[in-house]
Structures are given as structure tokens and as C-alpha cells.
Design a protein around this motif. Structure first.
Motif, PDB file in Angstrom:
ATOM      1  N   LEU A 254       4.625  12.906 119.940  1.00  0.00           N
ATOM      2  CA  LEU A 254       5.289  14.060 120.545  1.00  0.00           C
ATOM      3  C   LEU A 254       6.559  13.722 121.325  1.00  0.00           C
ATOM      4  O   LEU A 254       7.521  14.496 121.326  1.00  0.00           O
ATOM      5  N   ASP A 255       6.586  12.545 121.987  1.00  0.00           N
ATOM      6  CA  ASP A 255       7.814  12.163 122.694  1.00  0.00           C
ATOM      7  C   ASP A 255       8.977  12.018 121.717  1.00  0.00           C
ATOM      8  O   ASP A 255      10.089  12.502 121.983  1.00  0.00           O
ATOM      9  N   SER A 256       8.731  11.361 120.591  1.00  0.00           N
ATOM     10  CA  SER A 256       9.797  11.185 119.597  1.00  0.00           C
ATOM     11  C   SER A 256      10.208  12.529 118.997  1.00  0.00           C
ATOM     12  O   SER A 256      11.390  12.765 118.745  1.00  0.00           O
ATOM     13  N   VAL A 257       9.236  13.400 118.733  1.00  0.00           N
ATOM     14  CA  VAL A 257       9.554  14.726 118.192  1.00  0.00           C
ATOM     15  C   VAL A 257      10.514  15.455 119.130  1.00  0.00           C
ATOM     16  O   VAL A 257      11.549  15.985 118.700  1.00  0.00           O
ATOM     17  N   LYS A 258      10.196  15.449 120.406  1.00  0.00           N
ATOM     18  CA  LYS A 258      11.053  16.151 121.385  1.00  0.00           C
ATOM     19  C   LYS A 258      12.432  15.508 121.472  1.00  0.00           C
ATOM     20  O   LYS A 258      13.450  16.194 121.556  1.00  0.00           O
TER      21      LYS A 258
ATOM     22  N   PRO B 295       4.536   6.725 111.535  1.00  0.00           N
ATOM     23  CA  PRO B 295       3.437   5.870 111.108  1.00  0.00           C
ATOM     24  C   PRO B 295       2.151   6.312 111.808  1.00  0.00           C
ATOM     25  O   PRO B 295       2.201   6.936 112.870  1.00  0.00           O
ATOM     26  N   LYS B 296       1.030   6.012 111.201  1.00  0.00           N
ATOM     27  CA  LYS B 296      -0.267   6.288 111.825  1.00  0.00           C
ATOM     28  C   LYS B 296      -0.521   5.233 112.892  1.00  0.00           C
ATOM     29  O   LYS B 296      -0.665   4.053 112.565  1.00  0.00           O
ATOM     30  N   LEU B 297      -0.513   5.633 114.130  1.00  0.00           N
ATOM     31  CA  LEU B 297      -0.612   4.686 115.243  1.00  0.00           C
ATOM     32  C   LEU B 297      -1.441   5.287 116.368  1.00  0.00           C
ATOM     33  O   LEU B 297      -1.475   6.505 116.533  1.00  0.00           O
ATOM     34  N   ASP B 298      -2.078   4.429 117.141  1.00  0.00           N
ATOM     35  CA  ASP B 298      -2.776   4.923 118.323  1.00  0.00           C
ATOM     36  C   ASP B 298      -1.887   4.905 119.556  1.00  0.00           C
ATOM     37  O   ASP B 298      -2.177   5.548 120.557  1.00  0.00           O
ATOM     38  N   GLN B 299      -0.814   4.106 119.494  1.00  0.00           N
ATOM     39  CA  GLN B 299       0.126   4.123 120.621  1.00  0.00           C
ATOM     40  C   GLN B 299       1.498   4.585 120.127  1.00  0.00           C
ATOM     41  O   GLN B 299       1.667   4.876 118.941  1.00  0.00           O
ATOM     42  N   LYS B 300       2.447   4.652 121.046  1.00  0.00           N
ATOM     43  CA  LYS B 300       3.792   5.112 120.676  1.00  0.00           C
ATOM     44  C   LYS B 300       4.419   4.216 119.614  1.00  0.00           C
ATOM     45  O   LYS B 300       4.206   3.003 119.623  1.00  0.00           O
ATOM     46  N   PRO B 301       5.212   4.794 118.711  1.00  0.00           N
ATOM     47  CA  PRO B 301       5.876   3.970 117.699  1.00  0.00           C
ATOM     48  C   PRO B 301       6.896   3.024 118.331  1.00  0.00           C
ATOM     49  O   PRO B 301       7.278   3.180 119.489  1.00  0.00           O
ATOM     50  N   ASN B 302       7.337   2.035 117.558  1.00  0.00           N
ATOM     51  CA  ASN B 302       8.254   0.998 118.058  1.00  0.00           C
ATOM     52  C   ASN B 302       9.671   1.494 118.287  1.00  0.00           C
ATOM     53  O   ASN B 302      10.482   0.797 118.893  1.00  0.00           O
ATOM     54  N   GLY B 303       9.994   2.659 117.764  1.00  0.00           N
ATOM     55  CA  GLY B 303      11.346   3.205 117.899  1.00  0.00           C
ATOM     56  C   GLY B 303      11.620   4.109 116.713  1.00  0.00           C
ATOM     57  O   GLY B 303      10.722   4.379 115.907  1.00  0.00           O
TER      58      GLY B 303
ATOM     59  N   ALA C 105      10.595   1.077 107.326  1.00  0.00           N
ATOM     60  CA  ALA C 105      10.529   1.428 108.746  1.00  0.00           C
ATOM     61  C   ALA C 105       9.091   1.773 109.143  1.00  0.00           C
ATOM     62  O   ALA C 105       8.576   1.302 110.161  1.00  0.00           O
ATOM     63  N   LEU C 106       8.433   2.584 108.316  1.00  0.00           N
ATOM     64  CA  LEU C 106       7.059   2.998 108.634  1.00  0.00           C
ATOM     65  C   LEU C 106       6.120   1.801 108.640  1.00  0.00           C
ATOM     66  O   LEU C 106       5.243   1.688 109.513  1.00  0.00           O
ATOM     67  N   SER C 107       6.344   0.876 107.693  1.00  0.00           N
ATOM     68  CA  SER C 107       5.465  -0.305 107.617  1.00  0.00           C
ATOM     69  C   SER C 107       5.611  -1.194 108.842  1.00  0.00           C
ATOM     70  O   SER C 107       4.729  -1.990 109.151  1.00  0.00           O
ATOM     71  N   GLN C 108       6.744  -1.082 109.549  1.00  0.00           N
ATOM     72  CA  GLN C 108       7.005  -1.885 110.744  1.00  0.00           C
ATOM     73  C   GLN C 108       6.691  -1.124 112.031  1.00  0.00           C
ATOM     74  O   GLN C 108       7.069  -1.553 113.124  1.00  0.00           O
ATOM     75  N   GLY C 109       6.062   0.049 111.892  1.00  0.00           N
ATOM     76  CA  GLY C 109       5.672   0.805 113.090  1.00  0.00           C
ATOM     77  C   GLY C 109       6.777   1.672 113.677  1.00  0.00           C
ATOM     78  O   GLY C 109       6.668   2.136 114.814  1.00  0.00           O
TER      79      GLY C 109
END
Lengths: 259, 259
Positions: A147-151, A173-181, A227-231
């Protein structure tokens, strides 16, 4: 300052958790109106309803975190956008966001994507538009880390505008924490290796189920798949002028006209 | 010399006169196999059938001018191509042709086109592919003046190959005599100015019919719309890499990542 008007839609249907998450995020950025399909429309590509009737009604899905105005529509995602712009909204929205899709729309998936067809429809009508998708097909997918990235992406799009003739295809990417960027990418070359499972109905009629495996044909490190494969979150600027300009000279060499 | 294997499909359904005309022309060029929808699929865009079953059966539509092998399929045009390649054909076709559509697929119509979605699907799978459309929506449209150009374009495509990642979108003007020639074009910028006609059902439920007017936003003389207006056949090389490469640097200037 006047708050931006944000049209929200999707292809998984108006009750989908991904849409509800997107509404929640957009409520922080502007005035939200939702026009979304009354049932799932995944894989609908850019279908529209031409020889059939369309129904639409005002609905309340969620009293607490819903949008002030929500409409369900019997049509496809592209129908929803057309109906919203022509019949429901009394002014042009500042942006149209579609999603968050339960499942990837990266790479060649963009071609089959109802989520992106809604965004592209808005883009054709001259409205800045973004499709959001999470690489997790589960109905219980965790949208919180996106949601932070979406906003941030929507805020930047409202501030800078989106280049004309372009809509954004954003995948998480499917992640439990925030993406890398967040990375701006090109669409990776890929296709689906189809499998059809043949079955026989109780009355003896053969039928098929379509399934398949995604086949990445692209080793580039500037693609959405990489990009997705790298988070990272992938952002692909996507256009609806499909002309392959580079191919024109080659085809001009064919003998197509009597000399 | 071995005759080329030609896969023929469309989106108006297996009994459509436009498909029958295309089969007749293709019978002169190679071995024809038809896999086409059992009912009209216009406006389906690039829809595929994922959460539902697909039926397919061998049919004979026309003993005299039909193809040696024809299959009807309950799915979309893209489904027909997937099913043909995966289940029906025992070798890769040399070319896939779709149409001849009853109605235009020039300009922005390519986005909504079932005819072109079949061609694009074949293109994604690495098969040379062409969509043909006649700018006449009538079921009784006259396809005769198009057939020489159709054969010429397919012959040239078989001879030269179609550039990789590209499929051809061919449109014919509505004419009683042969067109003025064939022009390689770009997709004209345009959109549809939608109109929704609101009606009330016998039980008091409001519903809509979608209609609209085509709005050309492009005065270029290198577009498909211009060629068609001058009595020429338009050929637009069309790609399924939707990346707007020119927009990447601009979006890279946004503040998307924490610094």
C-alpha cells in the motif's frame, strides 16, 4: 486545495479484497468513486459488451473503509470505465486506478488482463491510469506490504502526469514485508506453454480445462520479470498504439502492389 | 513442394460468410484447417476461458467450398488458437489467418478485436499471423473484391516471413470493385465517443445499451484510416510488446524510491 477525483475499478469483482485494499489507500489521497464488475472477470482481456444489456446499481460493500460512492456493473472492466465516464461521473476523474489484482499481470499477461484493460480504456479516453497487480492469486493474499508503494506511485502520477498515450502496469512481488524499491521496466518476452486437460462429462461429452505454464523467454535485467524476481515493484509504461513501427520498412519491400 | 498448413479462425463464428470467403481463398494456397468459435465473439478483446470448460467438435459446414477439417469451439478466438495448436494440429501451422471480420478493426478498434486477438495469440506462440477485416458490418457484406489482395498478402507473408514479435492487421475498405492497392500504415489515433442508452426492463430494472461514435484524432496520411478513406487496403504491423519505451526516461525522473 481541491482533492483529486479517483475512479477505482478492477476485474476480480467489487467485493475482492484487492479492490478493498486499493480503495482504502485511495481514500487517503482523494475523493474515491468505485465502478467495478459485479462478478469476477479475470482473463477478459479488453472485452466490451456490445450485443447485450448492461446493468449497474449503487451498492454499499463496506461501511467503514469503503468509498463514499460505489456502483457494481454487470459488464467487463472496460465496460465499467466507459459507463463511469459517460453515465456515472459528473466530471472527468483526475486518475483511474484498477486492481489490486489477485495475480500477476506482468510480461505477456498484460495482453489477457482485465485489470489492465480497464486502465487502458481510461488511457484511451485521455485519463491518467494505472493498473496494480500482486503476484499472488490467493483470495486471502496480503496486500498490506503494497500500500505504501501504491500511494507513492499514484501521488507521483497525480503530480507529474503520465506521458500521453501511456498507462502504467504495476506489479508487486509476493512478499511479507515491504518490497525492495520500485523499478521502471520493459515488458519481458514470454508466453504460456498451454496444457489442455481433456475430460468427459456425465453425459459422455468431451470437454477441456485450459491450464498452462509461464515460460520466460527473456534474460534481460531491465524487465518486469527480473525486477519482481529481485523483490522490486515493476512499473511498465504501456501503450495502446500497437504499431510495430520498426517493421514497416521491411514489409514495404514485399510485392504487394501490381507494378 | 509441400503445401503450407494454414490455420483459419475468426470471431464472428464458424458459419460467418467472412470466414467462408477466407477459407475459399486459403484453399487455393495450402492445406486448410479451421478452428473457430461456435457463436459470435465480437468485442471479446483478448479474452480467454480460464474458470470454465471448453467444448470442441468436428463439423462440416459446407461440403463444396469448406475446409477438409473444421472444428467448432465453445471458447473465444484466443481459445480457438490455443486449442488448435495444443490439441488439434499435429504440426505447427505455417501461418494463422483470422477473419474476414464483418466490420472494421482499424485504428483503436484493434484493442477490442476478437479477430486480432486470435492473430496475436498465434503471434505470441511464434506463428506468422494475419487478421483480416472488411469495413462493412453487414452479414451480407460482399467479400469478393477483397480475395485477390488476401491471397497476395498471405502469399507474400509465407514467402518473406513476418518480422518477429509482429502480426499484421489488414483492413479492407467497403467497395464494390477491387481496392486501389495495398498500403503499409501505422495505427491512427482515435477513440469512441460512447453513448449509453438507458432503458427500463418490463420488471422495472434499469439497463443500458452501449453504442458510440468513432472519433478520429489523427490527420496523418500514413495511417490506416487515411488509406481506407482513399480506397486502399491498410496493413498495420502490430506488436504485443506493449512497452512504451520512450516513456521510461520520463518516469525514471519521478521520486519513487526513498533516497
Amino acid at each position: 486545495m481541491k482533492k483529486p477525483l479517483i475512479l477505482v475499478t478492477n476485474d476480480d469483482g467489487i467485493t475482492a479484497p484487492g479492490l478493498r485494499a486499493l480503495i482504502k489507500a485511495m481514500n487517503e489521497l482523494g475523493d474515491v468513486i468505485v465502478v467495478a464488475p459485479d462478478s469476477p472477470q479475470s482473463g477478459m482481456g479488453h472485452a466490451i459488451t456490445i450485443d447485450s444489456t448492461l446493468y449497474s446499481k449503487k451498492v454499499v460493500i463496506d461501511h467503514q473503509e469503503g468509498a463514499p460512492l460505489e456502483y457494481s456493473c454487470s459488464g467487463t472492466p472496460a465496460d465499467c470505465v466507459k459507463l463511469a465516464l459517460q453515465e456515472i461521473l459528473d466530471r472527468k476523474p483526475d486518475i483511474c486506478v484498477s486492481g489490486i489484482n489477485h495475480g500477476s499481470n506482468s510480461s505477456i499477461n498484460v495482453i489477457y488482463s482485465g485489470t489492465m484493460s480497464a486502465a487502458i480504456e481510461a488511457g484511451i479516453e485521455g485519463i491518467p491510469a494505472i493498473g496494480f497487480s500482486l503476484c499472488d492469486y490467493s483470495w486471502e493474499a496480503n496486500f498490506e506490504p503494497t500500500l505504501d508503494s501504491v500511494k507513492r506511485i499514484v501521488s507521483q502520477a497525480l503530480m507529474h502526469g503520465i506521458p500521453k498515450g501511456t498507462v502504467l502496469n504495476v506489479n508487486f512481488p509476493k512478499l511479507d514485508q515491504k518490497p525492495n524499491g520500485i523499478k521502471i521496466c520493459r515488458q519481458a518476452r514470454a508466453n504460456w506453454r498451454e496444457q489442455f486437460e481433456k475430460r468427459t462429462s456425465p453425459t459422455g461429452k468431451d470437454y477441456y480445462w485450459l491450464s498452462g505454464e509461464f515460460e520466460l523467454l527473456d534474460k534481460g535485467q531491465d524487465t518486469d520479470e527480473w525486477a519482481l524476481s529481485q523483490g522490486y515493484v515493476s512499473v511498465v509504461p504501456t501503450q495502446f498504439d500497437l504499431t510495430a513501427h520498426h517493421a514497416i520498412p521491411q514489409i514495404n519491400n514485399w510485392s504487394l502492389n501490381e507494378s
